[in-house]
Design an enzyme around this catalytic site. Sequence first.
Site, PDB file in Angstrom:
ATOM      1  N   GLN A 274      -4.819  -1.688   9.612  1.00 39.01           N
ATOM      2  CA  GLN A 274      -4.703  -3.016   9.000  1.00 39.01           C
ATOM      3  C   GLN A 274      -5.253  -4.094   9.932  1.00 39.01           C
ATOM      4  OE1 GLN A 274      -3.744  -3.450   5.834  1.00 39.01           O
ATOM      5  NE2 GLN A 274      -3.901  -5.664   5.871  1.00 39.01           N
TER       6      GLN A 274
ATOM      7  N   LYS B 223       0.836  -1.204   0.000  1.00 45.52           N
ATOM      8  CA  LYS B 223       0.000   0.000   0.000  1.00 45.52           C
ATOM      9  C   LYS B 223       0.872   1.257   0.000  1.00 45.52           C
ATOM     10  CE  LYS B 223      -3.838  -2.466   2.144  1.00 45.52           C
ATOM     11  NZ  LYS B 223      -4.606  -2.806   3.357  1.00 45.52           N
TER      12      LYS B 223
ATOM     13  N   ASP C  59     -11.075   2.371   3.695  1.00 48.63           N
ATOM     14  CA  ASP C  59     -11.306   0.921   3.610  1.00 48.63           C
ATOM     15  C   ASP C  59     -12.787   0.612   3.363  1.00 48.63           C
ATOM     16  OD1 ASP C  59      -9.165  -0.857   3.758  1.00 48.63           O
ATOM     17  OD2 ASP C  59      -8.935  -0.591   5.922  1.00 48.63           O
TER      18      ASP C  59
HETATM   19  N1  GUN Z   1      -6.805  -7.137   6.099  1.00 46.62           N
HETATM   20  C1  GUN Z   1      -7.066  -7.863   4.982  1.00 46.62           C
HETATM   21  N2  GUN Z   1      -7.587  -7.072   4.020  1.00 46.62           N
HETATM   22  C2  GUN Z   1      -7.662  -5.822   4.538  1.00 46.62           C
HETATM   23  C3  GUN Z   1      -8.100  -4.578   4.010  1.00 46.62           C
HETATM   24  O1  GUN Z   1      -8.560  -4.451   2.870  1.00 46.62           O
HETATM   25  N3  GUN Z   1      -7.994  -3.524   4.863  1.00 46.62           N
HETATM   26  C4  GUN Z   1      -7.522  -3.633   6.124  1.00 46.62           C
HETATM   27  N4  GUN Z   1      -7.496  -2.542   6.877  1.00 46.62           N
HETATM   28  N5  GUN Z   1      -7.114  -4.779   6.638  1.00 46.62           N
HETATM   29  C5  GUN Z   1      -7.173  -5.863   5.838  1.00 46.62           C
END
Ligand code: GUN
Length: 292
Positions: free
Chosen positions: A96, A52, A119
């Site tokens: 996350q 990211k 998100d």
């Molecule tokens: N863990 C697995 N996929 C995601 C996501 O798209 N966003 C976040 N914040 N955590 C994750």
Amino acid sequence: MELIDGKKISSDIKKEIAAEVAEMLANGKKQPHLAAVLVGHDGGSETYVAAKVKACEECGFKSTLIRFEDDVTEEELLATVDKLNNDADIDGFIVQLPLPKHISEQKVIEAIDYRKDVDGFHPINVGRMSIGLPCFVSATPAGIVELLRRYNIDTKGANCVVLGRSNIVGKPVASLMMQKGNPGNATVTVCHSATKNIKEICREADIIIAALGSPEFVKEDMVKEGAVIVDVGTTRVPSTLTKSGWKLKGDVDFENVAPKCSYITPVPGGVGPMTIVSLMKNTLLAAKKVIY
Ligand code: GUN
């Protein structure tokens, strides 16, 4: 059979975003800024967050990574969320997941200002999405729909079977596929662990979106000739062929299923890159302050 190249599409979209950011900066606007909060050292989470941060660079965004050890308290984490909510330079941020057991993920998600919730996990964004209002759509479902759009796959009236009912993928992608619009207008069936005769249901599908996290669950005899297959699975399985000692396996038995399909996403290189680029699109939206 045509392979759906998520890597190529995501690279195209990153270039589109970078061009828009360059124009914003030329017009005296602020650089979009995404923050990511990472707790602990889970291998998968480390990899995703690093990807990211790298994608932010490619798009011309500023990024900030805030790290905590596993023993961070819920109060400390909520205080950080509050700080990010009130930091005018931060357009959007993510925490996350998964979080350690002693922290309530739902409490953290609901503490995020929905206008910075890139998100799309906050109940306000989930609710708005389900009734078709402007919102941050969570990244994986948004990425899946974008792939179908860019490959001009006709979803109108299609029988779409979604395997899995997670809050992050199954439920929202089912909702998007049935909404009025293009992609959309599909007749959607959601299958899960209590579903009887999954095989028969899948065999009727024009589109299968597999998001159960069960490696190679979808076999050749479950797929109709000419079906479109979207594989969301990313399970790490041991491998002697890679330096890391593992490789990613999808929810579809690719080798045997692919020859029957009209379109199929590979793992890796299908949905995965689209998830990250959808987060970038949401960050750009957040920076433009069009969701309020
Ligand atoms: N863990 C697995 N996929 C995601 C996501 O798209 N966003 C976040 N914040 N955590 C994750």
